[in-house]
Write an enzyme that holds these catalytic residues in place. Structure first.
Site, PDB file in Angstrom:
ATOM      1  N   ASP A   1      -8.454   4.027   1.151  1.00 55.64           N
ATOM      2  CA  ASP A   1      -7.442   4.387   2.147  1.00 55.64           C
ATOM      3  C   ASP A   1      -8.163   4.882   3.405  1.00 55.64           C
ATOM      4  O   ASP A   1      -8.824   5.917   3.372  1.00 55.64           O
ATOM      5  CB  ASP A   1      -6.553   5.492   1.570  1.00 55.64           C
ATOM      6  CG  ASP A   1      -5.413   5.847   2.506  1.00 55.64           C
ATOM      7  OD1 ASP A   1      -5.443   5.437   3.683  1.00 55.64           O
ATOM      8  OD2 ASP A   1      -4.487   6.548   2.061  1.00 55.64           O
TER       9      ASP A   1
ATOM     10  N   CYS B   1      -1.580   0.886   7.405  1.00 54.00           N
ATOM     11  CA  CYS B   1      -3.034   0.658   7.534  1.00 54.00           C
ATOM     12  C   CYS B   1      -3.496  -0.597   6.782  1.00 54.00           C
ATOM     13  O   CYS B   1      -3.870  -1.594   7.385  1.00 54.00           O
ATOM     14  CB  CYS B   1      -3.817   1.868   7.041  1.00 54.00           C
ATOM     15  SG  CYS B   1      -3.519   3.362   8.008  1.00 54.00           S
ATOM     16  N   ARG B   2      -3.487  -0.547   5.442  1.00 52.43           N
ATOM     17  CA  ARG B   2      -4.106  -1.617   4.663  1.00 52.43           C
ATOM     18  C   ARG B   2      -3.234  -2.850   4.493  1.00 52.43           C
ATOM     19  O   ARG B   2      -3.676  -3.974   4.751  1.00 52.43           O
ATOM     20  CB  ARG B   2      -4.514  -1.075   3.272  1.00 52.43           C
ATOM     21  CG  ARG B   2      -5.637  -0.069   3.331  1.00 52.43           C
ATOM     22  CD  ARG B   2      -5.776   0.706   2.045  1.00 52.43           C
ATOM     23  NE  ARG B   2      -4.618   1.565   1.812  1.00 52.43           N
ATOM     24  CZ  ARG B   2      -4.422   2.318   0.734  1.00 52.43           C
ATOM     25  NH1 ARG B   2      -5.328   2.300  -0.226  1.00 52.43           N
ATOM     26  NH2 ARG B   2      -3.356   3.075   0.616  1.00 52.43           N
ATOM     27  N   SER B   3      -1.977  -2.658   4.011  1.00 54.23           N
ATOM     28  CA  SER B   3      -1.158  -3.857   3.729  1.00 54.23           C
ATOM     29  C   SER B   3      -0.796  -4.654   4.993  1.00 54.23           C
ATOM     30  O   SER B   3      -0.686  -5.881   4.903  1.00 54.23           O
ATOM     31  CB  SER B   3       0.078  -3.517   2.890  1.00 54.23           C
ATOM     32  OG  SER B   3       0.909  -2.584   3.525  1.00 54.23           O
TER      33      SER B   3
ATOM     34  N   CYS C   1       0.860  -1.187   0.000  1.00 52.74           N
ATOM     35  CA  CYS C   1       0.000   0.000   0.000  1.00 52.74           C
ATOM     36  C   CYS C   1       0.894   1.232   0.000  1.00 52.74           C
ATOM     37  O   CYS C   1       2.070   1.140  -0.379  1.00 52.74           O
ATOM     38  CB  CYS C   1      -1.004  -0.013   1.153  1.00 52.74           C
ATOM     39  SG  CYS C   1      -0.269   0.029   2.808  1.00 52.74           S
TER      40      CYS C   1
ATOM     41  N   ASN D   1       2.208   1.474   4.402  1.00 56.58           N
ATOM     42  CA  ASN D   1       2.486   0.193   5.091  1.00 56.58           C
ATOM     43  C   ASN D   1       2.170   0.256   6.581  1.00 56.58           C
ATOM     44  O   ASN D   1       2.832  -0.385   7.392  1.00 56.58           O
ATOM     45  CB  ASN D   1       3.950  -0.272   4.862  1.00 56.58           C
ATOM     46  CG  ASN D   1       4.227  -1.709   5.276  1.00 56.58           C
ATOM     47  OD1 ASN D   1       5.345  -2.046   5.660  1.00 56.58           O
ATOM     48  ND2 ASN D   1       3.242  -2.580   5.235  1.00 56.58           N
TER      49      ASN D   1
HETATM   50  P1  4NP Z   1      -1.847   2.861   4.090  1.00 61.48           P
HETATM   51  O1  4NP Z   1      -2.478   4.234   4.646  1.00 61.48           O
HETATM   52  O2  4NP Z   1      -1.257   3.187   2.726  1.00 61.48           O
HETATM   53  O3  4NP Z   1      -3.000   1.950   4.009  1.00 61.48           O
HETATM   54  O4  4NP Z   1      -0.787   2.446   5.088  1.00 61.48           O
HETATM   55  C1  4NP Z   1      -1.741   5.426   4.734  1.00 61.48           C
HETATM   56  C2  4NP Z   1      -0.932   5.648   5.821  1.00 61.48           C
HETATM   57  C3  4NP Z   1      -0.210   6.821   5.921  1.00 61.48           C
HETATM   58  C4  4NP Z   1      -0.296   7.770   4.914  1.00 61.48           C
HETATM   59  C5  4NP Z   1      -1.111   7.539   3.826  1.00 61.48           C
HETATM   60  C6  4NP Z   1      -1.830   6.366   3.730  1.00 61.48           C
HETATM   61  N1  4NP Z   1       0.434   8.993   5.021  1.00 61.48           N
HETATM   62  O5  4NP Z   1       0.249   9.853   4.153  1.00 61.48           O
HETATM   63  O6  4NP Z   1       1.219   9.151   5.958  1.00 61.48           O
END
Ligand code: 4NP
Length: 152
Positions: free
Chosen positions: A124, A15-17, A10, A13
């Protein structure tokens, strides 16, 4: 039994993955399948961080502990190292395709493409409340169930 290596990707790294990694590890264990699972982000802002607390709490609600995971950034060697590379959304998918060699394209898939509706992204949930994380969990759980037969 041949070992299969799967990478969940993702943006951050956190939240989703990490949820996708935890879900697939749990299913592989349950089904006695030899699958090695890792996850990473296309971005490097959260390198070394634990998964977001909302992801940890959501996974725990379903009996999965992901608190030992630490965020890392995608490496070029990942394209050689892994057999299957799953992007959580279309942006990650396009980034992966840009970075991969042409002969590695076949490894890269949108994770929700195992479901009837093709081309969908896992939303997201970073700026959402806990409900967004629960929705992500259910989407990933269903999609990974459908991938299980194809992986091994
Ligand atoms: P992820 O979510 O891609 O599912 O881990 C996010 C976590 C942090 C950020 C964006 C998306 N960020 O911009 O810090």
């Amino acid at each position: 039994m041949k070992e299969i290596k799967v990478l969940m990707v993702c943006l951050g790294n956190i939240c989703r993955s990490p949820l996708a990694e935890g879900i697939l590890k749990a299913k592989a264990k349950e089904q006695n399948k030899n699958i090695v699972v890792d996850s990473c982000g296309t971005g490097g802002w959260h390198i070394g961080d634990m998964p977001d607390k909302r992801s940890i709490d959501t996974a725990l609600k379903f009996g999965i502990d992901i608190s030992d995971q630490r965020a890392r950034k995608l490496r070029s060697i990942d394209f050689e190292d892994f057999d299957w590379i799953f992007a959580m959304d279309i942006h990650n998918y396009n980034d992966l395709k840009t970075l991969a060699k042409e002969e590695e394209y076949h490894k890269i898939h949108l994770i929700l493409d195992s479901l009837a509706t093709k081309g969908q992204s896992v939303p997201d949930p970073y700026y959402d409340g806990v409900d967004g994380f629960t929705e992500v969990y259910h989407l990933l759980n269903e999609a990974i169930d459908a991938w299980m037969e194809k992986l091994v």
